[in-house]
Design a protein around this motif. Sequence first.
Motif, PDB file in Angstrom:
ATOM      1  N   MET A 218       0.810  -1.002  -0.015  1.00 40.76           N
ATOM      2  CA  MET A 218       0.205  -0.158   0.226  1.00 40.76           C
ATOM      3  C   MET A 218       1.093   1.403   0.052  1.00 40.76           C
ATOM      4  SD  MET A 218      -3.179   0.779   2.575  1.00 40.76           S
ATOM      5  CE  MET A 218      -2.059   0.795   4.031  1.00 40.76           C
ATOM      6  N   LEU A 219       1.891   1.202   0.698  1.00 42.77           N
ATOM      7  CA  LEU A 219       2.848   2.298   0.840  1.00 42.77           C
ATOM      8  C   LEU A 219       3.328   2.557  -0.597  1.00 42.77           C
ATOM      9  CD1 LEU A 219       4.254   4.689   2.320  1.00 42.77           C
ATOM     10  CD2 LEU A 219       5.880   2.989   3.184  1.00 42.77           C
ATOM     11  N   ARG A 220       3.788   1.454  -1.047  1.00 48.12           N
ATOM     12  CA  ARG A 220       4.533   1.599  -2.438  1.00 48.12           C
ATOM     13  C   ARG A 220       3.512   2.052  -3.390  1.00 48.12           C
ATOM     14  NH1 ARG A 220       7.474  -4.407  -2.605  1.00 48.12           N
ATOM     15  NH2 ARG A 220       9.393  -3.744  -1.218  1.00 48.12           N
ATOM     16  N   GLN A 221       2.099   1.909  -3.571  1.00 56.53           N
ATOM     17  CA  GLN A 221       1.125   2.271  -4.221  1.00 56.53           C
ATOM     18  C   GLN A 221       0.939   3.869  -4.154  1.00 56.53           C
ATOM     19  OE1 GLN A 221      -0.326   0.604  -6.906  1.00 56.53           O
ATOM     20  NE2 GLN A 221      -0.589   2.640  -7.558  1.00 56.53           N
ATOM     21  N   PRO A 257      -9.094   0.720   7.832  1.00 57.30           N
ATOM     22  CA  PRO A 257      -8.757  -0.460   7.428  1.00 57.30           C
ATOM     23  C   PRO A 257      -9.965  -1.235   6.372  1.00 57.30           C
ATOM     24  CG  PRO A 257      -9.154  -0.808   9.579  1.00 57.30           C
ATOM     25  CD  PRO A 257      -8.872   0.545   9.621  1.00 57.30           C
ATOM     26  N   ALA A 258     -11.084  -0.611   6.391  1.00 54.12           N
ATOM     27  CA  ALA A 258     -12.171  -1.091   5.776  1.00 54.12           C
ATOM     28  C   ALA A 258     -12.115  -0.835   4.265  1.00 54.12           C
ATOM     29  CB  ALA A 258     -13.479  -0.310   6.245  1.00 54.12           C
ATOM     30  N   SER A 259     -11.484   0.165   4.098  1.00 53.09           N
ATOM     31  CA  SER A 259     -11.064   0.533   2.603  1.00 53.09           C
ATOM     32  C   SER A 259      -9.650   0.677   2.407  1.00 53.09           C
ATOM     33  CB  SER A 259     -11.663   2.120   2.439  1.00 53.09           C
ATOM     34  OG  SER A 259     -10.907   2.920   3.278  1.00 53.09           O
ATOM     35  N   GLY A 260      -9.017   1.147   3.260  1.00 54.52           N
ATOM     36  CA  GLY A 260      -7.473   0.908   2.941  1.00 54.52           C
ATOM     37  C   GLY A 260      -7.212   2.169   1.911  1.00 54.52           C
ATOM     38  N   TYR A 261      -6.039   2.185   1.220  1.00 57.34           N
ATOM     39  CA  TYR A 261      -5.851   3.256   0.208  1.00 57.34           C
ATOM     40  C   TYR A 261      -6.577   2.940  -1.022  1.00 57.34           C
ATOM     41  CZ  TYR A 261      -3.679   6.047  -3.241  1.00 57.34           C
ATOM     42  OH  TYR A 261      -3.464   7.182  -4.322  1.00 57.34           O
ATOM     43  N   VAL A 262      -7.086   3.731  -1.835  1.00 58.04           N
ATOM     44  CA  VAL A 262      -7.735   3.644  -3.034  1.00 58.04           C
ATOM     45  C   VAL A 262      -7.189   4.652  -3.778  1.00 58.04           C
ATOM     46  CG1 VAL A 262     -10.028   3.330  -4.360  1.00 58.04           C
ATOM     47  CG2 VAL A 262      -9.944   2.335  -2.082  1.00 58.04           C
TER      48      VAL A 262
END
Length: 458
Positions: A218-221, A257-262
Motif C-alpha cells: 500500500m505504501l508503495r502504491q 482498514p475497511a477501505s485502505g488506500y484507493v
Amino acid sequence: MKNNSSQSYNSEENNSKKESAISTLDSRFNQTLRNVQGLLKGRSIPGKVLLSRRSDPLDQSNIQVHSPNYERSFSYNEAETSDRLSKDLEEEVQNPKKPSNNANSNGLNSSTSNIENTSKEAQKSTMGARATDSARIIKFTKALSGTTVILEKLRELAWSGIPPYMRPDVWRLLLGYAPPNSDRRGGVLKRKRLEYLDCVSQYYDIPDTERSDDEINMLRQIAVDCPRTVPDVSFFQQAQVQKSLERILYTWAIRHPASGYVQGINDLVTPFLVVFLSEYLEGSVDSWSISDLSPDKISNIEADCYWCLSKLLDGMQDHYTFAQPGIQRLVFKLKEVVRRIDEPVSTHMEEQGLEFLQFAFRWFNCLLIREIPFHLITRLWDTYLAEGDALPDFLVYIFASFLLTWSDKLQKLDFQELVMFLQHLPTNNWTHQELEMVLSRAFMWHSMFNSSPSHLAN
C-alpha cells in the motif's frame, strides 16, 4: 364604506401572506437565481423565474472592512463570480418590505434591462467588485464572530462561495473538525494536531520490517500515485509536497482498514492542502515553495488535511470499500437523472452502447478534480462542503449539469468519439462563470427531482 374597509383588509391580508411566503424562501435558492440572472443575460431558465433589481446605486459610504489579509486573498484566487452580485439585490430578496423604485406592475417590464445591467456592472471598475466582496465579507465576519457559530447560517453563505482568506477557517467548521464554540476551538485543534503527529510516528515513521506485506504494498502504491497527483500544477511536483501527501494518505489508510488506500483519494487531499497552505503562502499556487515553511507549520497543515479528509470520507465510506458500491449506486442514479432531464442525450448514449460507468466513475471517485482547471476546485468544494451529509446525492445533480453542458455536442458523436470526448473534456479555459452555471442548474434540478423519486422511476 364597509365594502372599502373589507377590501382594504383583504388586500392587507393578501400582502401579508405574500410577504411571509417570500421571506421563507431558502436563501441558497435566492442566491442561485441571482447567479443565473447575471449569467444568462435575459435567457429563460427552468421555472422561468426572474427577479427585478433595484436601479439605485449601492451606497458604499458605510462599508468598512478591517482585515490585514484582504488584499492577499484575491492574489490567491480569482474573485468569485457569485461575489459580483450587488448588495442591493441581496437586501431586496431578504427584505421584501423594502420599497422599490419600480411599481409592481412595471417590475416584469424592467427585469430584462436590469439583468443586462447586472452583467455590465460585473465588468465595470474593480470598485464595484470590491463593494460586493465587502458585503459578503461583512456577512461572513458576522457569522464567524459569535461565541458559537451557527453552522446552518454558515452553510447558506458558503454554498455560493467563500472569500478565499476565510476559507481555511470556514472549511474546518463546515467539516466539524473545528468546533462551533470559539472558546474550545484552539484547544481542540491543538489536541487533534498532536494526535496526528502520534499517528505518523506510530504508523509511518517505522522501518518496513515492522509493516505487513499488505502495508508495504500500500505504501508503495501511494508513493507511485503521489507524483501523478495534479500533474499540471507544478507545486505538486515538489518532493516535499509529495512527501506530505504520502504521510497523510498512508496514515489515513492505516487508520481506515475497511477501505485502505484507493487510487483517487490522493486527489481529494489536494484542495485541503492548497487551502490550508494559503494561510501561510501568498501569490499563485505555482509560485509557492513548501520549503519556506517551518516543520511545525507543515505538520499543522498536514494534520488539518488529514482530519478534514477523514471527515469528508466519513460521509461516503462505501465509495471506497471493496467494489466501491456507493459510487456504482450514484452512477446509476446519474443515468436516471440525465434520462429525466435530457432524454435525447440519454437515448443517444444508450444507442451508441456507452455506459455511464465508463466515464462517470472517475468523476465520483475524484469529485471532478481531474475534469476542471485546478484553480476552480476550491470554489467547487465550497459548495461540496456546504452540502454536508447531503453531498453524495447532490453530486448526482452537479455531474448531470456538468455532462449536459455539452448536450448538443454529445448527440453528434459516435461511441469512440464519445469516449474520447468525455475523457478529455474542453474545460481548460473555464472560468468561474461556467462553474457557477453548472452549480446553478444542479441546484434547480435537485430542487425539482430529488424529493420526487417517482420522476426517476422507469
